[in-house]
Design a protein around this motif. Structure first.
Motif, PDB file in Angstrom:
ATOM      1  N   ARG A  94      14.088  -8.163   4.457  1.00 31.56           N
ATOM      2  CA  ARG A  94      13.159  -8.707   3.448  1.00 31.56           C
ATOM      3  C   ARG A  94      11.834  -9.279   2.624  1.00 31.56           C
ATOM      4  NH1 ARG A  94      10.690  -2.377   3.812  1.00 31.56           N
ATOM      5  NH2 ARG A  94      11.644  -1.267   5.599  1.00 31.56           N
ATOM      6  N   LYS A  97      11.143 -12.098   4.965  1.00 34.00           N
ATOM      7  CA  LYS A  97      10.388 -11.662   5.345  1.00 34.00           C
ATOM      8  C   LYS A  97       9.518 -12.233   4.106  1.00 34.00           C
ATOM      9  CE  LYS A  97      10.855  -8.367   8.888  1.00 34.00           C
ATOM     10  NZ  LYS A  97      10.469  -6.684   9.246  1.00 34.00           N
ATOM     11  N   ALA A  98       9.186 -12.001   3.106  1.00 28.86           N
ATOM     12  CA  ALA A  98       8.451 -12.332   1.868  1.00 28.86           C
ATOM     13  C   ALA A  98       7.895 -14.007   1.480  1.00 28.86           C
ATOM     14  CB  ALA A  98       8.484 -11.895   0.549  1.00 28.86           C
ATOM     15  N   PRO A 108       2.972 -12.374  -1.220  1.00 25.57           N
ATOM     16  CA  PRO A 108       3.265 -11.104  -0.954  1.00 25.57           C
ATOM     17  C   PRO A 108       3.306  -9.923  -2.113  1.00 25.57           C
ATOM     18  CG  PRO A 108       5.838 -12.449  -1.252  1.00 25.57           C
ATOM     19  CD  PRO A 108       4.354 -13.387  -1.429  1.00 25.57           C
ATOM     20  N   TYR A 109       3.273 -10.626  -3.464  1.00 30.37           N
ATOM     21  CA  TYR A 109       2.787  -9.373  -4.586  1.00 30.37           C
ATOM     22  C   TYR A 109       1.124  -9.863  -4.898  1.00 30.37           C
ATOM     23  CZ  TYR A 109       7.682  -8.072  -2.979  1.00 30.37           C
ATOM     24  OH  TYR A 109       8.705  -7.843  -2.598  1.00 30.37           O
ATOM     25  N   PHE A 191       5.277  -7.109   8.897  1.00 29.13           N
ATOM     26  CA  PHE A 191       5.051  -5.769   8.083  1.00 29.13           C
ATOM     27  C   PHE A 191       6.157  -4.947   8.534  1.00 29.13           C
ATOM     28  CE2 PHE A 191       1.240  -7.750   7.430  1.00 29.13           C
ATOM     29  CZ  PHE A 191       0.338  -7.217   6.578  1.00 29.13           C
ATOM     30  N   ASP A 192       6.491  -3.869   7.343  1.00 23.74           N
ATOM     31  CA  ASP A 192       7.490  -2.821   7.009  1.00 23.74           C
ATOM     32  C   ASP A 192       6.885  -1.503   7.476  1.00 23.74           C
ATOM     33  OD1 ASP A 192      10.257  -4.169   8.505  1.00 23.74           O
ATOM     34  OD2 ASP A 192       9.221  -4.754   7.005  1.00 23.74           O
ATOM     35  N   ASP A 195       5.733  -0.854   2.872  1.00 26.41           N
ATOM     36  CA  ASP A 195       4.808  -1.577   2.561  1.00 26.41           C
ATOM     37  C   ASP A 195       3.547  -1.576   2.091  1.00 26.41           C
ATOM     38  OD1 ASP A 195       6.586  -3.661   3.356  1.00 26.41           O
ATOM     39  OD2 ASP A 195       6.191  -5.015   4.640  1.00 26.41           O
ATOM     40  N   LEU A 220      -1.358  -8.356   2.879  1.00 30.30           N
ATOM     41  CA  LEU A 220      -0.481  -7.560   2.009  1.00 30.30           C
ATOM     42  C   LEU A 220      -0.339  -7.441   1.036  1.00 30.30           C
ATOM     43  CD1 LEU A 220       2.351  -6.132   2.255  1.00 30.30           C
ATOM     44  CD2 LEU A 220       3.625  -8.586   2.300  1.00 30.30           C
ATOM     45  N   THR A 222       2.157  -5.444  -1.672  1.00 31.92           N
ATOM     46  CA  THR A 222       2.884  -5.282  -1.905  1.00 31.92           C
ATOM     47  C   THR A 222       4.353  -5.483  -0.796  1.00 31.92           C
ATOM     48  OG1 THR A 222       2.676  -4.282  -4.344  1.00 31.92           O
ATOM     49  CG2 THR A 222       4.474  -3.645  -3.872  1.00 31.92           C
ATOM     50  N   LYS A 223       5.339  -6.302  -0.709  1.00 38.45           N
ATOM     51  CA  LYS A 223       6.407  -6.213   0.046  1.00 38.45           C
ATOM     52  C   LYS A 223       7.679  -4.789  -0.087  1.00 38.45           C
ATOM     53  CE  LYS A 223       8.602  -7.124   4.590  1.00 38.45           C
ATOM     54  NZ  LYS A 223       7.993  -6.304   4.942  1.00 38.45           N
ATOM     55  N   SER A 224       7.398  -4.630   0.659  1.00 38.50           N
ATOM     56  CA  SER A 224       8.603  -3.191   0.319  1.00 38.50           C
ATOM     57  C   SER A 224      10.283  -4.367   0.227  1.00 38.50           C
ATOM     58  CB  SER A 224       8.712  -2.063   0.887  1.00 38.50           C
ATOM     59  OG  SER A 224       9.073  -2.061   1.884  1.00 38.50           O
TER      60      SER A 224
END
Length: 482
Positions: A94, A97-98, A108-109, A191-192, A195, A220, A222-224
């Motif tokens: 992940r 991915k970010a 991504p944040y 995307f997961d 997120d 997006l 916040t990327k978890s």
């Protein structure tokens, strides 16, 4: 000229040799070997008569199809990794991915997102929409966590949950990529679940009756980095629920409702006391000597003063000093620290409320407590009849008022104050009272764990009083049945 002719003869020789090898091969392996020979020789075979040569556009199309196929294979491997790998592997995946978002100039944040509605507000505002109907004039923006996702060809359905409720995001590839080319591919691959995203678009109700935001813009926020617990089984590990409460809050609506009820309860207590003329004060947490209760304190050290301090075990003494100073009605809602046992029902750090009123006795405190409980139940539960452990309790009726000594006597047939008190027949004979208490604990306590703890207190207490005896008998014999 001779040099050029020599080069051409050498080329012809390189072609003739593989052709002879091909003729000697069995029919099944010829095609594969021919491709290999041509690839290594660096010479392209001419097209057969009547067939067109492969053009540049066809090559580009083939490359594009190969790239898409590679992305699908990579996404499939990522999904397989997430379902079978360890938490460290999933986290690394992940993070990658970010980084892909950053490489595409997308943070991504995100720092902020302009939300227009909570999901619960959308459910109310568009409750009139019929199945299959869309409000094309609506322009809404929602934000929340993805708790479920389904991708079906050129459609995707995301369940979005915020602090107030949940709504579906209806993502159509054609609609989304009008404003954000390539976003649908990111949705499928990057995307997961877990997120936090923001979505803008119109509002529609699907044919199956699900209110949805038809997303024309998806961001997006916040990327978890770690997956959520299983949707159906939830967070089954009780210890993890307490140690990582934020995961429990994500997964359990019941836990979130408990937090909201607790917050409302504290607000109601504060407002009720203030409406009755009480002044809220804050008293010191660090004390030279911990007092106001019988408990082991947490000890720390004050560097500037060069002396040890204890975290308070009660707010009592400072509040009484406030009454001495002239404030006739005071209270404090504050944290108290007791360095003792810990369990799911006993936390060494907890919130207490203490109330002190001049010119009043315990009967006034009973009246205040009874009114406070009714006010809190009405505000938090919406009714004066509440259900607790399978029993319905009607708080509208006058409360029973009885002494602790009477309750202990009802449960154990032991009249502590009447027998060993100042007016009793065995006044002052505490050893006899201790033996009788130990016998009563063993005879009357149904909870074996509580009985064991009470018996240990009876046997090993050094400074024993009638109050100690009452408290020891009260907890296992009476409090659980009230």
């Amino acid at each position: 000229m001779q040099v050029l002719q020599g080069q051409m003869m050498h080329k012809a020789a390189t072609l003739v040799s593989p052709a002879k090898q091909f003729a000697a091969l069995p029919a099944q392996g010829r095609c594969r070997q021919l491709v290999h020979c041509c690839a290594t020789s660096g010479v392209q075979t001419p097209p057969k008569p009547g067939t067109a040569a492969v053009g540049t556009s066809d090559k580009a199309k083939g490359k594009q199809q190969g790239k898409q196929q590679g992305q699908k294979q990579k996404h499939g491997k990522q999904q397989q990794l997430q379902s079978t790998s360890s938490a460290e592997d999933i986290r690394a995946l992940r993070i990658d991915k970010a980084e892909q978002f950053r490489q595409a100039n997308q943070e991504p944040y995100a720092y902020r997102f302009d939300r227009t509605h909570y999901t619960s507000e959308l459910q109310q505002l568009y409750s009139h929409l019929e199945n299959g109907q869309e409000d094309e004039q609506a322009s809404v923006a929602v934000a929340g966590r993805i708790v479920a996702r389904r991708v079906l060809g050129k459609l995707a359905f995301l369940s979005l949950r915020d602090d107030k409720g949940q709504v579906q995001l209806y993502v159509d590839k054609a609609c989304l990529e009008q404003q954000q080319p390539g976003r649908f591919a990111q949705l499928k691959n990057l995307f997961d679940i877990g997120d936090i995203v923001g979505a803008k678009g119109s509002v529609k109700r699907t044919d199956k009756g699900e209110l949805s935001v038809l997303a024309s813009d998806l961001s997006l926020l916040t990327k978890s980095l770690l997956p959520l617990p299983d949707k159906w089984h939830g967070l089954a590990d009780v210890e993890k629920r307490y140690r990582q409460r934020y995961i429990d809050l994500i997964m359990s609506e019941e836990t979130r409702a408990t937090f909201r009820a607790r917050s409302k309860l504290i607000s109601v207590i504060r407002r009720h006391l203030e409406d009755n003329g009480f002044l809220e004060v804050e008293t010191p947490v660090l004390e030279a000597v911990a007092g106001g209760a019988d408990a082991r304190p947490f000890v720390t050290y004050h560097n500037a003063l060069g002396k040890p301090f204890a975290l308070r075990i009660a707010t009592e003494l400072h509040l009484k000093r406030m009454v001495v100073g002239g404030f006739e009605r005071v209270f404090e809602l504050g944290r108290v620290f007791r360095n003792e046992g810990v369990s799911s029902r006993h936390n060494p750090e907890f919130t207490s409320v203490e109330v002190y009123q001049a010119y009043a006795d315990y009967t006034d405190m009973m009246d205040l407590t009874e009114a406070l409980l009714r006010t809190a139940a009405k505000a938090v539960c919406g009714s004066l009849t509440i259900s607790y452990q399978g029993a319905d309790i009607d708080l509208s009726q006058p409360f029973r008022r009885v002494s602790m000594n009477q309750l202990v006597q009802d449960a154990t047939d032991l009249d502590v104050l009447g027998t060993w008190g100042p007016a009793g027949s065995a006044a002052g004979q505490l050893e006899e009272a201790r033996r009788a208490a130990l016998e009563a604990v063993q005879r009357c306590c149904t909870d074996r764990d509580e009985a064991r703890k009470a018996a240990a207190k009876v046997c090993f207490a050094v400074h024993w009083t009638l109050s100690n005896i009452l408290n020891t008998l009260w907890v296992p014999g009476c409090s659980g049945g009230l």
